[in-house]
Design a protein around this motif. Structure first.
Motif, mmCIF file in Angstrom:
data_model
loop_
_atom_site.group_PDB
_atom_site.id
_atom_site.type_symbol
_atom_site.label_atom_id
_atom_site.label_comp_id
_atom_site.label_asym_id
_atom_site.label_seq_id
_atom_site.Cartn_x
_atom_site.Cartn_y
_atom_site.Cartn_z
ATOM 1 N N ILE A 141 0.860 -1.185 0.000
ATOM 2 C CA ILE A 141 0.000 0.000 0.000
ATOM 3 C C ILE A 141 0.892 1.230 0.000
ATOM 4 O O ILE A 141 1.622 1.487 0.963
ATOM 5 N N THR A 142 0.888 1.966 -1.113
ATOM 6 C CA THR A 142 1.708 3.177 -1.195
ATOM 7 C C THR A 142 0.888 4.365 -0.700
ATOM 8 O O THR A 142 -0.342 4.346 -0.700
ATOM 9 N N GLY A 143 1.579 5.431 -0.280
ATOM 10 C CA GLY A 143 0.862 6.558 0.299
ATOM 11 C C GLY A 143 0.059 6.127 1.513
ATOM 12 O O GLY A 143 -1.060 6.606 1.743
ATOM 13 N N ALA A 144 0.649 5.221 2.307
ATOM 14 C CA ALA A 144 -0.108 4.551 3.367
ATOM 15 C C ALA A 144 -0.496 5.463 4.516
ATOM 16 O O ALA A 144 -1.346 5.090 5.338
ATOM 17 N N SER A 145 0.081 6.653 4.591
ATOM 18 C CA SER A 145 -0.260 7.562 5.681
ATOM 19 C C SER A 145 -1.480 8.417 5.366
ATOM 20 O O SER A 145 -2.015 9.100 6.240
ATOM 21 N N GLY A 146 -1.950 8.381 4.119
ATOM 22 C CA GLY A 146 -3.102 9.180 3.723
ATOM 23 C C GLY A 146 -4.418 8.526 4.088
ATOM 24 O O GLY A 146 -4.465 7.459 4.713
ATOM 25 N N GLY A 147 -5.507 9.148 3.680
ATOM 26 C CA GLY A 147 -6.830 8.639 4.026
ATOM 27 C C GLY A 147 -7.090 7.246 3.490
ATOM 28 O O GLY A 147 -7.430 6.323 4.239
ATOM 29 N N VAL A 148 -6.921 7.047 2.175
ATOM 30 C CA VAL A 148 -7.130 5.723 1.582
ATOM 31 C C VAL A 148 -6.135 4.718 2.171
ATOM 32 O O VAL A 148 -6.500 3.599 2.532
ATOM 33 N N GLY A 149 -4.882 5.132 2.281
ATOM 34 C CA GLY A 149 -3.830 4.230 2.741
ATOM 35 C C GLY A 149 -4.079 3.681 4.130
ATOM 36 O O GLY A 149 -3.932 2.476 4.366
ATOM 37 N N SER A 201 -1.594 5.033 -4.536
ATOM 38 C CA SER A 201 -2.177 6.369 -4.593
ATOM 39 C C SER A 201 -1.129 7.433 -4.873
ATOM 40 O O SER A 201 -1.425 8.624 -4.799
ATOM 41 N N VAL A 202 0.089 7.017 -5.218
ATOM 42 C CA VAL A 202 1.196 7.948 -5.424
ATOM 43 C C VAL A 202 1.468 8.196 -6.902
ATOM 44 O O VAL A 202 1.691 9.325 -7.336
ATOM 45 N N GLY A 203 1.439 7.139 -7.708
ATOM 46 C CA GLY A 203 1.724 7.286 -9.129
ATOM 47 C C GLY A 203 3.189 7.594 -9.390
ATOM 48 O O GLY A 203 4.048 7.423 -8.521
ATOM 49 N N GLY A 204 3.492 8.062 -10.601
ATOM 50 C CA GLY A 204 4.848 8.453 -10.948
ATOM 51 C C GLY A 204 5.845 7.312 -10.883
ATOM 52 O O GLY A 204 5.493 6.134 -11.074
ATOM 53 N N PRO A 205 7.106 7.608 -10.596
ATOM 54 C CA PRO A 205 8.141 6.570 -10.561
ATOM 55 C C PRO A 205 7.848 5.455 -9.555
ATOM 56 O O PRO A 205 8.246 4.310 -9.780
ATOM 57 N N GLN A 206 7.148 5.789 -8.469
ATOM 58 C CA GLN A 206 6.864 4.743 -7.492
ATOM 59 C C GLN A 206 5.891 3.703 -8.049
ATOM 60 O O GLN A 206 5.992 2.517 -7.735
ATOM 61 N N LEU A 207 4.983 4.121 -8.893
ATOM 62 C CA LEU A 207 4.088 3.172 -9.554
ATOM 63 C C LEU A 207 4.881 2.219 -10.444
ATOM 64 O O LEU A 207 4.620 1.004 -10.458
ATOM 65 N N VAL A 208 5.852 2.749 -11.168
ATOM 66 C CA VAL A 208 6.687 1.903 -12.023
ATOM 67 C C VAL A 208 7.461 0.898 -11.175
ATOM 68 O O VAL A 208 7.539 -0.299 -11.506
ATOM 69 N N ALA A 209 8.034 1.369 -10.075
ATOM 70 C CA ALA A 209 8.787 0.484 -9.189
ATOM 71 C C ALA A 209 7.885 -0.592 -8.597
ATOM 72 O O ALA A 209 8.280 -1.761 -8.483
ATOM 73 N N ALA A 210 6.671 -0.220 -8.232
ATOM 74 C CA ALA A 210 5.727 -1.191 -7.674
ATOM 75 C C ALA A 210 5.346 -2.241 -8.715
ATOM 76 O O ALA A 210 5.197 -3.428 -8.396
ATOM 77 N N TRP A 211 5.202 -1.821 -9.963
ATOM 78 C CA TRP A 211 4.892 -2.761 -11.047
ATOM 79 C C TRP A 211 5.971 -3.838 -11.163
ATOM 80 O O TRP A 211 5.665 -5.025 -11.324
ATOM 81 N N HIS A 212 7.216 -3.435 -11.037
ATOM 82 C CA HIS A 212 8.323 -4.392 -11.142
ATOM 83 C C HIS A 212 8.346 -5.376 -9.969
ATOM 84 O O HIS A 212 8.934 -6.461 -10.089
ATOM 85 N N TRP A 225 -2.908 9.739 -7.587
ATOM 86 C CA TRP A 225 -1.641 10.117 -8.235
ATOM 87 C C TRP A 225 -1.105 11.367 -7.547
ATOM 88 O O TRP A 225 -0.891 12.404 -8.170
ATOM 89 N N THR A 226 -0.888 11.269 -6.250
ATOM 90 C CA THR A 226 -0.524 12.456 -5.474
ATOM 91 C C THR A 226 0.842 13.016 -5.842
ATOM 92 O O THR A 226 1.126 14.184 -5.574
ATOM 93 N N SER A 227 1.709 12.216 -6.451
ATOM 94 C CA SER A 227 3.040 12.712 -6.813
ATOM 95 C C SER A 227 2.980 13.771 -7.904
ATOM 96 O O SER A 227 3.837 14.652 -7.984
ATOM 97 N N GLY A 228 1.977 13.671 -8.760
ATOM 98 C CA GLY A 228 1.882 14.580 -9.897
ATOM 99 C C GLY A 228 2.961 14.364 -10.941
ATOM 100 O O GLY A 228 3.117 15.165 -11.863
ATOM 101 N N GLU A 229 3.704 13.269 -10.822
ATOM 102 C CA GLU A 229 4.816 13.000 -11.727
ATOM 103 C C GLU A 229 4.434 11.916 -12.740
ATOM 104 O O GLU A 229 3.616 11.037 -12.440
ATOM 105 N N PRO A 230 5.035 11.948 -13.929
ATOM 106 C CA PRO A 230 4.738 10.915 -14.924
ATOM 107 C C PRO A 230 5.329 9.566 -14.522
ATOM 108 O O PRO A 230 6.338 9.495 -13.814
ATOM 109 N N ALA A 231 4.689 8.521 -14.988
ATOM 110 C CA ALA A 231 5.200 7.159 -14.799
ATOM 111 C C ALA A 231 5.742 6.681 -16.139
ATOM 112 O O ALA A 231 4.984 6.541 -17.104
ATOM 113 N N VAL A 232 7.028 6.435 -16.196
ATOM 114 C CA VAL A 232 7.682 6.031 -17.445
ATOM 115 C C VAL A 232 8.140 4.586 -17.309
ATOM 116 O O VAL A 232 9.045 4.276 -16.526
ATOM 117 N N PHE A 233 7.523 3.700 -18.090
ATOM 118 C CA PHE A 233 7.879 2.283 -18.049
ATOM 119 C C PHE A 233 8.963 2.001 -19.082
ATOM 120 O O PHE A 233 8.830 2.389 -20.247
#
Length: 308
Positions: A141-149, A201-212, A225-233
């Motif tokens: 669970i990413t962004g685990a300190s937030g509401g959804v997390g 709930s973070v998106g960006g590079p962390q989403l790519v890392a989680a996918w791996h 997508w709280t990071s506001g950053e692109p996810a580049v696979f």
């Protein structure tokens, strides 16, 4: 007749201001609710600036209050019933709400806690369900300190999963182990074993890392997508054993799932953490705290009669 509401205004602080709007007119399957509390979500901040909610329209999705007029078709709760709901245009003194989108608030549950449940609680519950949650599953669970997390950590632990909570800093990790996280990480440092499901709930590079990190047959549910950053696979990242990356949105009737969450919260089986609470005319302050990630859990606004 009119009521006060928080409406979208790009020229205002946080792109939202208090204004007078027409008194709502309920449809046959709707009740009228006098709203006492609303809950601010990160997505509301984006809605106010992205154009998804038009200029002049009432913002918000989470509302708690008291029924003041029953539904014309005879469905739903009686006058005087305390309710919580997921409904568009929630940030108003009075709202017309579909009876299928609300749940009764148990007597033992503070409405300031109940109102934190709709968007964040439903996103956690339904994304975990969609990811195939079960006993002995490894769930990240990413962004685990937030509401959804924070809700997702508790619900996944309750289901018997091995819960890995990822946060942005050591300060954001507070309380997550007690909430049920087996491992609490800063980012994804030290995580090498595959996981069966990711609630991201973070998106960006962390989403790519989680996918791996995802095991064959596993699923990533993209709930924010709280990071506001692109996810580049990188090339070929999505070629290999079957795995899925699924976009997530809350759809359909929500009343039954919301009732499950309110009962769990009333029993103390689901802890609701409110990290910011104040009157709704302090919306810019709440928005800034949420955007700067200074809120652990939820931000709750009290619907008050006058400006401070």
């Amino acid at each position: 007749m009119s009521v006060r509401a928080l409406v979208v205004d790009p020229s205002a602080s946080a792109a939202v201001r208090l204004a007078e709007v027409p008194d709502p007119v309920p449809g046959p399957g709707q009740v009228l609710v006098d709203v006492s509390h609303v809950s601010l979500n990160y997505g509301d901040l984006n809605d106010a600036r992205s154009g998804r909610v038009p200029v002049g329209a009432v913002l918000g999705s989470d509302a708690a209050g008291t029924v003041v007029r029953v539904a014309a078709d005879g469905t739903g709760p009686a006058v005087g019933t305390r309710v919580v709901a997921l409904t568009p245009g929630a940030f108003a003194e009075r709202v017309a709400i579909d009876v299928r989108a609300l749940a009764t608030v148990p007597d033992s549950l503070d409405p300031a806690k109940a109102v934190a449940l709709p968007v964040a609680g439903l996103a956690a519950l339904r994304s975990l369900r969609a990811a195939g949650l079960g006993p002995d599953k490894r769930v990240l669970i990413t962004g685990a300190s937030g509401g959804v997390g924070r809700f997702a950590v508790q619900l996944a632990a309750r289901a018997g999963a091995h819960v890995i909570a990822s946060v942005g800093s050591a300060a954001r990790a507070e309380g997550l182990a007690e909430a049920g996280a087996d491992d609490v990480l800063i980012g994804l440092a030290g995580l090498h074993r595959p996981v069966d499901a990711v609630i991201d709930s973070v998106g960006g590079p962390q989403l790519v890392a989680a996918w791996h990190l995802l095991a064959p047959g596993g699923s990533v549910q993209s709930v924010g997508w709280t990071s506001g950053e692109p996810a580049v696979f990188p090339p070929y990242a999505t070629v290999g054993p079957a795995r899925s990356l699924t976009s997530f949105i809350i759809e359909g009737d929500t009343g039954e799932d919301l009732a499950v969450l309110t009962e769990l919260a009333a029993e103390g089986a689901l802890t609701v953490e409110v990290g910011w609470q104040g009157p709704w005319d302090h919306f810019p302050e709440a928005a800034e705290a949420l955007r700067e990630r200074r809120v652990s859990g939820k931000a709750v606004l009290e619907v008050t009669g006058g400006e401070g």
